[in-house]
Each structure stands twice: as structure tokens, then as C-alpha cells.
Write an enzyme that holds these catalytic residues in place. Structure first.
Site, PDB file in Angstrom:
ATOM      1  N   ASP A  50      67.778  65.395-140.736  1.00  0.00           N
ATOM      2  CA  ASP A  50      67.857  64.580-139.515  1.00  0.00           C
ATOM      3  C   ASP A  50      67.529  63.128-139.861  1.00  0.00           C
ATOM      4  O   ASP A  50      66.511  62.854-140.500  1.00  0.00           O
ATOM      5  CB  ASP A  50      66.875  65.125-138.476  1.00  0.00           C
ATOM      6  CG  ASP A  50      66.741  64.228-137.254  1.00  0.00           C
ATOM      7  OD1 ASP A  50      67.736  63.568-136.908  1.00  0.00           O
ATOM      8  OD2 ASP A  50      65.648  64.185-136.665  1.00  0.00           O
ATOM      9  N   ASP A  54      65.830  62.950-133.703  1.00  0.00           N
ATOM     10  CA  ASP A  54      65.967  63.813-132.522  1.00  0.00           C
ATOM     11  C   ASP A  54      65.648  65.272-132.814  1.00  0.00           C
ATOM     12  O   ASP A  54      65.699  66.119-131.926  1.00  0.00           O
ATOM     13  CB  ASP A  54      67.364  63.677-131.918  1.00  0.00           C
ATOM     14  CG  ASP A  54      68.465  64.243-132.805  1.00  0.00           C
ATOM     15  OD1 ASP A  54      68.175  64.611-133.968  1.00  0.00           O
ATOM     16  OD2 ASP A  54      69.618  64.313-132.345  1.00  0.00           O
ATOM     17  N   ASP A  58      72.088  65.934-138.945  1.00  0.00           N
ATOM     18  CA  ASP A  58      73.279  65.185-138.565  1.00  0.00           C
ATOM     19  C   ASP A  58      74.108  64.821-139.802  1.00  0.00           C
ATOM     20  O   ASP A  58      73.691  65.032-140.940  1.00  0.00           O
ATOM     21  CB  ASP A  58      72.897  63.932-137.774  1.00  0.00           C
ATOM     22  CG  ASP A  58      71.758  63.149-138.410  1.00  0.00           C
ATOM     23  OD1 ASP A  58      71.829  62.890-139.630  1.00  0.00           O
ATOM     24  OD2 ASP A  58      70.792  62.798-137.702  1.00  0.00           O
ATOM     25  N   ASP A 127      84.501  75.464-140.450  1.00  0.00           N
ATOM     26  CA  ASP A 127      84.275  76.692-139.690  1.00  0.00           C
ATOM     27  C   ASP A 127      85.093  76.624-138.398  1.00  0.00           C
ATOM     28  O   ASP A 127      84.834  75.779-137.533  1.00  0.00           O
ATOM     29  CB  ASP A 127      82.783  76.829-139.359  1.00  0.00           C
ATOM     30  CG  ASP A 127      82.350  78.279-139.189  1.00  0.00           C
ATOM     31  OD1 ASP A 127      83.167  79.076-138.701  1.00  0.00           O
ATOM     32  OD2 ASP A 127      81.209  78.604-139.545  1.00  0.00           O
ATOM     33  N   ASP A 228      86.001  82.250-137.992  1.00  0.00           N
ATOM     34  CA  ASP A 228      84.881  82.987-137.398  1.00  0.00           C
ATOM     35  C   ASP A 228      85.368  84.166-136.562  1.00  0.00           C
ATOM     36  O   ASP A 228      86.264  84.017-135.724  1.00  0.00           O
ATOM     37  CB  ASP A 228      84.067  82.036-136.518  1.00  0.00           C
ATOM     38  CG  ASP A 228      82.916  82.735-135.838  1.00  0.00           C
ATOM     39  OD1 ASP A 228      81.948  83.081-136.537  1.00  0.00           O
ATOM     40  OD2 ASP A 228      82.994  82.944-134.608  1.00  0.00           O
ATOM     41  N   GLU A 282      85.919  85.836-141.367  1.00  0.00           N
ATOM     42  CA  GLU A 282      84.648  86.539-141.269  1.00  0.00           C
ATOM     43  C   GLU A 282      84.956  88.004-140.988  1.00  0.00           C
ATOM     44  O   GLU A 282      85.489  88.348-139.940  1.00  0.00           O
ATOM     45  CB  GLU A 282      83.790  85.967-140.132  1.00  0.00           C
ATOM     46  CG  GLU A 282      82.455  86.661-140.011  1.00  0.00           C
ATOM     47  CD  GLU A 282      81.688  86.247-138.766  1.00  0.00           C
ATOM     48  OE1 GLU A 282      80.451  86.398-138.778  1.00  0.00           O
ATOM     49  OE2 GLU A 282      82.310  85.798-137.795  1.00  0.00           O
ATOM     50  N   HIS A 349      74.168  82.270-142.317  1.00  0.00           N
ATOM     51  CA  HIS A 349      73.505  81.880-141.070  1.00  0.00           C
ATOM     52  C   HIS A 349      73.288  83.049-140.117  1.00  0.00           C
ATOM     53  O   HIS A 349      72.559  82.911-139.123  1.00  0.00           O
ATOM     54  CB  HIS A 349      74.340  80.809-140.369  1.00  0.00           C
ATOM     55  CG  HIS A 349      75.676  81.318-139.904  1.00  0.00           C
ATOM     56  ND1 HIS A 349      76.672  81.661-140.782  1.00  0.00           N
ATOM     57  CD2 HIS A 349      76.169  81.563-138.671  1.00  0.00           C
ATOM     58  CE1 HIS A 349      77.728  82.082-140.112  1.00  0.00           C
ATOM     59  NE2 HIS A 349      77.444  82.044-138.829  1.00  0.00           N
ATOM     60  N   ASP A 350      73.921  84.186-140.394  1.00  0.00           N
ATOM     61  CA  ASP A 350      73.768  85.361-139.544  1.00  0.00           C
ATOM     62  C   ASP A 350      72.827  86.403-140.146  1.00  0.00           C
ATOM     63  O   ASP A 350      72.792  87.544-139.689  1.00  0.00           O
ATOM     64  CB  ASP A 350      75.135  86.008-139.288  1.00  0.00           C
ATOM     65  CG  ASP A 350      75.931  85.269-138.222  1.00  0.00           C
ATOM     66  OD1 ASP A 350      75.309  84.649-137.339  1.00  0.00           O
ATOM     67  OD2 ASP A 350      77.178  85.311-138.278  1.00  0.00           O
TER      68      ASP A 350
END
Length: 578
Positions: A50, A54, A58, A127, A228, A282, A349-350
Site C-alpha cells: 500500500d 488506505d 495498490d 484474472d 475464474d 480454474e 488465494h483460495d
């Protein structure tokens, strides 16, 4: 007698060929491509770096760390979605496929980031979330406003006058996969959350919209697409009644319908071939045949199979057996030895953190077991997908109560467990171990507050062990996980045998050591991995004549070999050149 000798020679040759499981590969037999030779680094953008305080990562944070990415030796970056979105499912609910969510920056920032990657020889994989959209997408707003909308057939509908729709399972909604739309007195279908209505791929106009979106990003210079949830894109629009309990075999009933292949061939012709980009979906169906139908070269569909059987062997704190892991990796390798191509991974990420599920995240063994896992992934045939933070040995974070979870998947499962009167203490133990939220905590850069991820309040608290596990501490340490990771990426890049070479499993029944060879063009590597926290012995004929000069990777400084027997230390990982 003269006629017998040729016969004997042929017989001996036939026996020799029959005994050899797989002939050594020759470079001339292989179609080489960058995505086969690639080392893909998955970067979860909101957790990487970041720069504006925030609390969310990013594009400028990625730009700031481009030299770091280059130093890793990776060749491509797959980035999770950053499109405009209500963020119900952290960006996997897209409201505008051609716009950037403001938390990540601007389109100009994206262009600068992409250019910076390409300048460093790093390709970019986008993605693409097109099994469903957000319910805030303009298409759905129009479709849900009137049955006469030109966008009505972009989604799946069941008119209320036909009665209740047939039950459909939802991965995120315990109440099922249909949700009522009052304005049109009808139900819409959603495989995931109710805010993620499924797109109707049976509609040619919708498909063309998707191809145009892909062309938009390909024109910008992206090099590949990760599709995805795409194995679920095709739906049976007759909506038959499925048998009770069908959701336990979810992919069989909801995935890989035959029309999907027609759509993929169309996508290949419209986008993939003319733009010379690759695509991976995926999921790969529920059988090897399903996977081959997706990715075999003569199919002209996708280029790579990304299956889940490897991560499925360790879903609970009870863990897995090494035999299970060997069986899965070996079966998939054998099935794709001559045709098609697969992804190699243990985290994304899953899923929870790799070392916490497949290694040992205790302070004593975290480093060596992570080094072992990275050695494994980067020495297998297929394209390795390495997840951010695994080059450091980032671990799961203790989250024992549901109040700490922000993930819609965790909340949905918790709600379903309550409704089913499950043992909630046992449920939370499994969730704490396996939740994908473990794999989304902020990147640990240094020992400053919040691990150097942000100067503000992070969207998710940083794992408290960031003071022991971070980039700054490991960059100049010759024995660190990070240094070992760089050695392995360099080794793979410099040795095509680790990409294309044949794979032969040795001693499959050994309960602690995973041993195999990789062979190509007369070059042969022996990989030895001790997956246990105790010393372990193995005898291999391949060790005959081995000496220290043959060692090319070793996460310990010493090795004990006597003849054809070797003793491996806890989580020791060695690669020998034979």
C-alpha cells in the site's frame, strides 16, 4: 543359427523397452512455449503493498516492488481481480470489466505497472471473472429491471409463475443458488453469492461481450488469462431436477457440460490464437478425460489444466500422508506426460498457507520445510504457480473466532454449519486451519509497524510473526527461505530438464521421503525430499558414485551418504546431478 541372432537381439530390445516406464525425453519431441517454461507468481493486489495509506495494496505499490519481483527470478505475474466492484467477494464480483477500482489506482497506473513488468521480462496474466458478474453490473441492472430488457438473456432466469425453481447448490449461500427479483417477479441463478448472478454463456451475444473484454486487455498487452470458475460457465437451461445429495459431487453436476468446449473453441479462434496469449481455467473437471479435453493441443481450447486434487489432500488439521501426495502428483504427471500441460501448485488465494498445510510452521522447522516445498514445486514437470509470501515462508494466522473473518466464504460456511447444528468448536478449528483468509494476509516486508505493508490501518491485520518473517531479514541471509527460492528459480530457468524432462517416482511406498528423477537429453537430476520432522534413510541405486560435486541444491550444509544409502535430516531437500 544366423537367423536366431537378429531374433534374440530384437527380443532383448523389446524386454528392455518394456521394463522402462517412460523413455527419456528429447528436446526435439517437445513443443516449447514461454508459459510451459514460466514460473508464475500469484500476487494478491490488496495485500501486496500500500502506498497511499488506505490500508489496501495498490498498483503503485507493485510498481515500487518491481525490482523485488525481478530479483525473485519469476517470469510472470498472475494478479487477482482489480476491476471496478462492490467487493462483496474481494473483486470476484465485477461491475465494470474495463474499469479499475479506485483503491488500486488508475488505468494509467496499470499501464505503467504492465510496462514496468515487460521491461523486466515479466509477463502478466489477467484474472477474468466471467462465470458471473456483480449484481451492480449495468447488464444485470438492466436485466433485472424488465423481462423485456435487451440484457435479460445475459443471465439465467426462472419466472415465478412456474412455481419454485429446481434446487441448485450455491458455494457461498446456504439457502441455495436461486434468488428472487421482485421487479420482474422471477428468480436468477447464482453459483456463488447472491450478489454474483451467473452469466448466460448459452447466449451468443454474451459470449461476444466477453471476447471483446478479453481483446480490450490483450490490446493493452496482457500475456495470458486465468478464467475464474470457468468449468461452471455452461448451464443446462432446461433446469432439470438433480438427485438429492448431488451437491456432494458438485463438479459432476455443475461443471464441464459439453457446450463449454464449443465456447472455448470459439474463444480460441476469437482471442487466444490471434493475440498469441495463453489461458488456464480454474478447475479441470472431475476426470483426467475432462482435463485433456480442455487442454490437449489439437483441441484448440485452453493451454493448461489447473486442478485442485493436490490441495484437497490437506483440508483439515489432521493433515495428509506423503503417499497421498505422491499418488496425486504422479497420477497427474503420468496422465499428461505426452499430451497436454498442467499447473503445479500448493497454495493460492483460495487456500491457507502452504507451509502450514504441507510443511511444518513451527519456529524450528518453518524455514527448512518451506525450502523443501519450494524445491518440490520448482523441480516438478508442469508450470509452477508460486504464491506471494511463500518465498518467505509466511504462515497461517491464528483466527479462533468468526468475528475476525471478513471473507464471504468463511461467513457463509459458518452460517451453514450453525443451521445444520454442527459442532461449532470443531468447525472453527477446521476453519482456523483451512480458511483461505490465512492466505490473504498482508505481505511482510520488514520489521516496522504492519510489516511495512502500509502506513495506515491494514484491511486485514498483519500476521504477528512479521518481525521474524519478512523480506528485509531474509534478503542478505544466505540460508534464508528467500535466498533458497531464488536459487531454485535460477536452477529451473537454466535447466530445461526441470521443465520438460521425464519424471520417474522412486520408492513410492516410502512414508517419509519423496524421491524422483527428472531426465532430458541425457541430463538427469535426482530429487530427494524428507517430508518428516525426523531423520530418515533411503537406499537408491541412483546414489552409487555420488559425491559432493554432484550436489546442486541442499537446504542443509551437510549430508550423510554410505554407499547407496543416504540419511536425510528433517525436511532436507537435495537435488543431485547424476
Amino acid at each position: 543359427m544366423k537367423t536366431i541372432f537378429p531374433f534374440l537381439a530384437l527380443l532383448i530390445l523389446a524386454i528392455a523397452c518394456a521394463e522402462k516406464k517412460e523413455p527419456p525425453f528429447q528436446t526435439s519431441q517437445i513443443e516449447k512455449t514461454w508459459w510451459k517454461e514460466g514460473i508464475i507468481y500469484q500476487l494478491y493486489p490488496q495485500s501486496f503493498k500500500d502506498t497511499d495509506g488506505d490500508g489496501f495494496g495498490d498498483f503503485k505499490g507493485v510498481i515500487e516492488k518491481l525490482d523485488y519481483l525481478e530479483s525473485l527470478g519469476i517470469t510472470a505475474v498472475w494478479m487477482n481481480p482489480f476491476f471496478d466492484s462492490p467487493l462483496v467477494d474481494n473483486g470476484y464480483d465485477v461491475s465494470d470489466y474495463r474499469a479499475i477500482h479506485e483503491r488500486y489506482g488508475t488505468m494509467e497506473d496499470f499501464d505503467a505497472m504492465l510496462a514496468g513488468m515487460h521491461e523486466r521480462g515479466i509477463k502478466f496474466v489477467l484474472d477474468v471473472v466471467v462465470n458471473h458478474s456483480s449484481n451492480q453490473h449495468e447488464w444485470f441492472k438492466q436485466a433485472s429491471s424488465s423481462r423485456d430488457s435487451e440484457y435479460r438473456d445475459y443471465y439465467h432466469w426462472w419466472p415465478a409463475e412456474k412455481g419454485d425453481p429446481p434446487y441448485r447448490y450455491s458455494l457461498f449461500d446456504p439457502e441455495g443458488g436461486w434468488d428472487y427479483n421482485k421487479q420482474t417477479d422471477s428468480y436468477y441463478l447464482h453459483t456463488f453469492a447472491e450478489e454474483q448472478p451467473d452469466l448466460n454463456w448459452e447466449n451468443p451475444k454474451l459470449r461476444q461481450e466477453v471476447y471483446d473484454i478479453m481483446k480490450f486487455w490483450a490490446d493493452k498487452g496482457v500475456d495470458g488469462f486465468r478464467m475464474d470458475a470457468f468449468q461452471f460457465a455452461s448451464k443446462d437451461i432446461t433446469y432439470p431436477e438433480f438427485p438429492e445429495g448431488h451437491e456432494k459431487d458438485f463438479i459432476k453436476w455443475y461443471g464441464m457440460r459439453p457446450p463449454l468446449h464449443d465456447y472455448l473453441k470459439e474463444m480460441y479462434t476469437e482471442v487466444l490464437k490471434p493475440y498469441d496469449v495463453f489461458a488456464v481455467a480454474e478447475g479441470a473437471g472431475s476426470t483426467m478425460e475432462d482435463a485433456h479435453k480442455l487442454v490437449d493441443a489439437d483441441r484448440n481450447e485452453l493451454q493448461m489444466a489447473y486442478h485442485f486434487e493436490t490441495v484437497d489432500v490437506s483440508r483439515t488439521p489432521e493433515g495428509y500422508t506423503l503417499k497421498e501426495l505422491k499418488d496425486v502428483f504422479t497420477r497427474w504427471d503420468e496422465a499428461f506426460a505426452e499430451e497436454g500441460w498442467i499447473a503445479i501448485f500448493l497454495a493460492n488465494h483460495d487456500n491457507a498457507r502452504m507451509v502450514s498445510r504441507f510443511g511444518n510452521d513451527s519456529p524450528e522447522f518453518r524455514s527448512v520445510s518451506t525450502q523443501l516445498l519450494n524445491t518440490f514445486l520448482l523441480s516438478m514437470r508442469g508450470t509452477p504457480y508460486m504464491y506471494y509470501g511463500d518465498e518467505l515462508g509466511m504462515t497461517n494466522m491464528d483466527m479462533p473466532t468468526i468475528e475476525e473473518y471478513v471473507d464471504i466464504d468463511a461467513k457463509g460456511k459458518y452460517k451453514g454449519a450453525l443451521a445444520a447444528n454442527e459442532n461449532m468448536e470443531a468447525f472453527m478449528k477446521v476453519l482456523n486451519y483451512s480458511s483461505r483468509e490465512n492466505g490473504r494476509t498482508p505481505m511482510q516486508w520488514d520489521t516496522t509497524e504492519h510489516g511495512g505493508f502500509t502506513t495506515g490501518t491494514p484491511w486485514k491485520r498483519v500476521n504477528p510473526n512479521y518481525k521474524e518473517i519478512n523480506v528485509a531479514l531474509q534478503e542478505d541471509d544466505p540460508n534464508s527461505v528467500l535466498t533458497h527460492f531464488k536459487k531454485m528459480t535460477a536452477l529451473r530457468t537454466e535447466n530445461p530438464v526441470l521443465v520438460y524432462g521425464s519424471y520417474t517416482l522412486l520408492q513410492p511406498e516410502h512414508e517419509e521421503i519423496y524421491a524422483y528423477t527428472r531426465e532430458l537429453d541425457g541430463k538427469k537430476f535426482l530429487v530427494l525430499l524428507n517430508f518428516s520432522e525426523t531423520e530418515s534413510d533411503i537406499e537408491l541405486e541412483e546414489l552409487k558414485g555420488i559425491n559432493p560435486e554432484n550436489v546442486i541444491i541442499n537446504n542443509y550444509t551437510e549430508t550423510s551418504i554410505k554407499g547407496i544409502s543416504i540419511t536425510l535430516k528433517p525436511y532436507q531437500a537435495i537435488i543431485y546431478s547424476l
